[in-house]
Design a protein around this motif. Structure first.
Motif, PDB file in Angstrom:
ATOM      1  N   ILE A 289     -17.624   0.730  30.848  1.00  0.00           N
ATOM      2  CA  ILE A 289     -17.688  -0.641  29.691  1.00  0.00           C
ATOM      3  C   ILE A 289     -18.251  -1.558  29.668  1.00  0.00           C
ATOM      4  O   ILE A 289     -18.870  -1.726  30.870  1.00  0.00           O
ATOM      5  N   ASP A 290     -19.137  -1.071  29.012  1.00  0.00           N
ATOM      6  CA  ASP A 290     -20.065  -2.412  28.688  1.00  0.00           C
ATOM      7  C   ASP A 290     -20.349  -3.377  27.398  1.00  0.00           C
ATOM      8  O   ASP A 290     -19.528  -3.296  26.657  1.00  0.00           O
ATOM      9  N   THR A 291     -20.606  -5.202  27.925  1.00  0.00           N
ATOM     10  CA  THR A 291     -20.041  -6.144  27.277  1.00  0.00           C
ATOM     11  C   THR A 291     -21.491  -6.407  26.902  1.00  0.00           C
ATOM     12  O   THR A 291     -20.799  -7.729  26.460  1.00  0.00           O
ATOM     13  N   SER A 292     -22.065  -6.438  27.210  1.00  0.00           N
ATOM     14  CA  SER A 292     -23.367  -7.202  26.540  1.00  0.00           C
ATOM     15  C   SER A 292     -23.307  -7.124  24.919  1.00  0.00           C
ATOM     16  O   SER A 292     -22.782  -5.908  23.793  1.00  0.00           O
ATOM     17  N   THR A 293     -24.661  -8.397  24.244  1.00  0.00           N
ATOM     18  CA  THR A 293     -24.946  -7.586  23.029  1.00  0.00           C
ATOM     19  C   THR A 293     -26.364  -7.170  22.729  1.00  0.00           C
ATOM     20  O   THR A 293     -27.627  -7.639  23.308  1.00  0.00           O
ATOM     21  N   VAL A 294     -26.188  -5.626  22.308  1.00  0.00           N
ATOM     22  CA  VAL A 294     -27.502  -5.503  21.574  1.00  0.00           C
ATOM     23  C   VAL A 294     -27.141  -4.788  20.860  1.00  0.00           C
ATOM     24  O   VAL A 294     -26.425  -4.759  20.312  1.00  0.00           O
TER      25      VAL A 294
ATOM     26  N   PRO B 185     -27.074  -1.982  18.583  1.00  0.00           N
ATOM     27  CA  PRO B 185     -26.461  -0.131  17.991  1.00  0.00           C
ATOM     28  C   PRO B 185     -27.171   0.802  18.404  1.00  0.00           C
ATOM     29  O   PRO B 185     -26.401   1.598  18.467  1.00  0.00           O
ATOM     30  N   GLN B 186     -28.667   1.137  18.279  1.00  0.00           N
ATOM     31  CA  GLN B 186     -29.461   2.169  18.589  1.00  0.00           C
ATOM     32  C   GLN B 186     -29.863   2.023  19.892  1.00  0.00           C
ATOM     33  O   GLN B 186     -29.733   3.172  20.414  1.00  0.00           O
ATOM     34  N   ALA B 187     -29.541   0.793  20.633  1.00  0.00           N
ATOM     35  CA  ALA B 187     -30.177   1.251  21.823  1.00  0.00           C
ATOM     36  C   ALA B 187     -28.152   1.973  22.860  1.00  0.00           C
ATOM     37  O   ALA B 187     -28.614   2.694  23.245  1.00  0.00           O
ATOM     38  N   SER B 188     -27.354   1.109  21.849  1.00  0.00           N
ATOM     39  CA  SER B 188     -25.922   1.734  22.571  1.00  0.00           C
ATOM     40  C   SER B 188     -25.956   3.102  22.356  1.00  0.00           C
ATOM     41  O   SER B 188     -25.404   4.130  22.399  1.00  0.00           O
ATOM     42  N   ALA B 189     -26.190   3.636  20.833  1.00  0.00           N
ATOM     43  CA  ALA B 189     -26.639   5.267  19.978  1.00  0.00           C
ATOM     44  C   ALA B 189     -27.076   6.152  21.653  1.00  0.00           C
ATOM     45  O   ALA B 189     -26.389   6.946  21.459  1.00  0.00           O
ATOM     46  N   ARG B 190     -27.831   5.451  21.654  1.00  0.00           N
ATOM     47  CA  ARG B 190     -28.548   5.983  22.737  1.00  0.00           C
ATOM     48  C   ARG B 190     -28.370   6.262  23.952  1.00  0.00           C
ATOM     49  O   ARG B 190     -28.747   7.684  24.970  1.00  0.00           O
TER      50      ARG B 190
ATOM     51  N   GLU C 214     -20.282   2.790  17.447  1.00  0.00           N
ATOM     52  CA  GLU C 214     -20.952   1.468  17.504  1.00  0.00           C
ATOM     53  C   GLU C 214     -20.018   0.437  16.254  1.00  0.00           C
ATOM     54  O   GLU C 214     -21.498  -0.318  16.582  1.00  0.00           O
ATOM     55  N   GLN C 215     -18.934   0.331  16.184  1.00  0.00           N
ATOM     56  CA  GLN C 215     -18.811  -1.139  14.614  1.00  0.00           C
ATOM     57  C   GLN C 215     -18.469  -2.000  16.124  1.00  0.00           C
ATOM     58  O   GLN C 215     -19.331  -3.101  15.491  1.00  0.00           O
ATOM     59  N   ALA C 216     -18.437  -1.736  16.974  1.00  0.00           N
ATOM     60  CA  ALA C 216     -17.594  -3.077  17.787  1.00  0.00           C
ATOM     61  C   ALA C 216     -19.521  -3.567  18.270  1.00  0.00           C
ATOM     62  O   ALA C 216     -19.837  -4.949  17.629  1.00  0.00           O
TER      63      ALA C 216
END
Length: 291
Positions: free
Chosen positions: A88-93, A95-100, A161-163
Motif C-alpha cells: 500500500i503506497d500513500t505517496s503523491t506520485v 500515474p506513470q511511475a505508479s503504473a511502472r 491509477e485512478q487514485a
C-alpha cells in the motif's frame, strides 16, 4: 497483522503509529537516520534495512516524497516481499511511475493498492486523513480496517491509477485556492482594506470553503509556518502539468500557479507554507507592511 512501514517522516510516522495503536505489529524504516531515530523515540519498532521491513510482512506501507524514491522502494518491495503480500503506497506520485511499479509488483505476485491521502501532517496526527484508493477490489476489502485507522473516510475509485489522478485533481484545486487568495487579498490590501476585515468577510461568505476557513486561522496572523511547503506544492504542480500534457488537457491556471510558486521561492519562501504565494503577491504589489 505484521506490517512494514517505509518512510516514517511527517506523514508516515503518524500513520504508522495509528496502525500500531490499532493492534498491529508495525516495523518502520527510513533511509534518513534522524527520521528513523524519531520513529524509535515515538515508540515504533524500527528496522535496519528495507529487507527487514519487507520480508515476512502481511502488508507493506510506504509514504515517500517523489517519483524517484517511490520507484526505488516499489522495486525493492517487489524483490523482497513474498507473493501475496499487500503493498500500500500513500505517496503523491505520477500515474506513470505508479503504473511502472504496478507492472513490477504484478510479475512477483505482490498485490498493490494506491492509497493517496488527502490531508496534512496535522490531520495525519489526528487520524483524519481521507483515503483515495484504487487497485484490486479484493485488496481494498482486506485493507479497509487498516485504512480506517488513518481516517474516517475512504473512496474506492477503480482498479488501476485512478487514485493517483484524483489526488492531483484535489491538489490542483487546493493550490489554485492559494493563488486566488493571493490576488484577491493583495487587491484589497492595496486598496486600503484591513487584513483582519477581509478575512472576517471571506470566511463568512459564499467562497468560504473548508480549506479557506482552515487556512484563515494562520493567515489572518500572517503566519506561514508550513503544513505543506512552497517546494512541495511546486513538485505537485509539476506532476499535474505532466498529467495534463499526457492527457492533452490544457491547464492554464495551473501553469500560472507554478509561476507564482516559483516567484515565492525566488523571494526566499521555498520552505514556507505554500500559501506564501499570498505574501509574495503583496511584495510584488509594493506592500511591505502587514496591514
Amino acid at each position: 497483522m505484521q506490517i512494514g512501514f517505509i518512510g516514517t517522516g511527517k506523514m508516515g510516522l503518524p500513520m504508522a503509529r495509528h496502525l500500531a495503536a490499532a493492534g498491529h505489529e508495525v516495523t518502520g524504516f527510513d533511509l534518513a537516520p534522524a527520521v528513523l531515530d524519531a520513529a524509535r523515540q515515538a515508540g515504533l519498532k524500527t528496522a535496519d534495512s528495507m529487507a527487514e521491513a519487507s520480508r515476512g510482512k502481511d502488508v507493506v506501507f510506504s509514504s515517500l516524497p517523489h517519483d524517484a524514491a517511490f520507484e526505488a522502494v516499489g522495486g525493492q518491495v517487489a524483490e523482497l516481499a513474498a507473493p501475496g503480500t499487500l503493498y500500500i503506497d500513500t505517496s503523491t506520485v505520477s500515474p506513470q511511475a505508479s503504473a511502472r511499479v504496478a507492472a513490477a509488483l504484478a510479475q512477483r505476485g505482490v498485490r498493490y493498492l494506491r492509497v493517496t491521502v488527502s490531508g496534512n501532517n496535522k490531520m495525519a496526527e489526528a487520524a483524519q486523513l481521507t483515503a483515495l484508493v484504487s487497485g484490486p477490489a479484493d485488496a481494498y476489502e482486506q485493507a479497509k480496517p487498516l485504512l480506517a485507522a488513518l481516517g474516517p473516510v475512504q473512496f474506492y475509485l477503480g482498479d488501476a491509477e485512478q487514485a493517483r489522478l484524483m489526488k492531483l485533481v484535489v491538489n490542483l484545486m487546493i493550490g489554485l485556492t492559494s493563488g486566488m487568495l493571493a490576488e484577491a487579498l493583495t487587491l484589497g490590501a492595496k486598496g486600503g482594506l484591513k487584513w483582519q476585515d477581509m478575512w472576517s468577510v471571506i470566511t463568512a461568505s459564499a467562497v468560504a470553503a473548508p480549506i479557506v476557513k482552515a487556512k484563515s486561522v494562520q493567515l489572518v496572523e500572517h503566519d506561514y509556518t508550513p503544513t505543506f511547503t512552497v517546494d512541495q506544492m511546486l513538485k505537485d504542480v509539476g506532476l499535474i502539468l505532466d498529467a495534463g500534457a499526457d492527457l492533452r488537457v490544457p491547464l492554464s491556471l495551473t501553469a500560472l500557479l507554478g509561476q507564482m510558486l516559483q516567484g515565492a521561492a525566488a523571494q526566499g519562501m521555498a520552505g514556507d507554507d505554500y500559501a506564501a504565494v499570498i505574501k509574495a503577491a503583496r511584495v510584488g504589489a509594493g506592500l511591505r507592511g502587514l496591514e
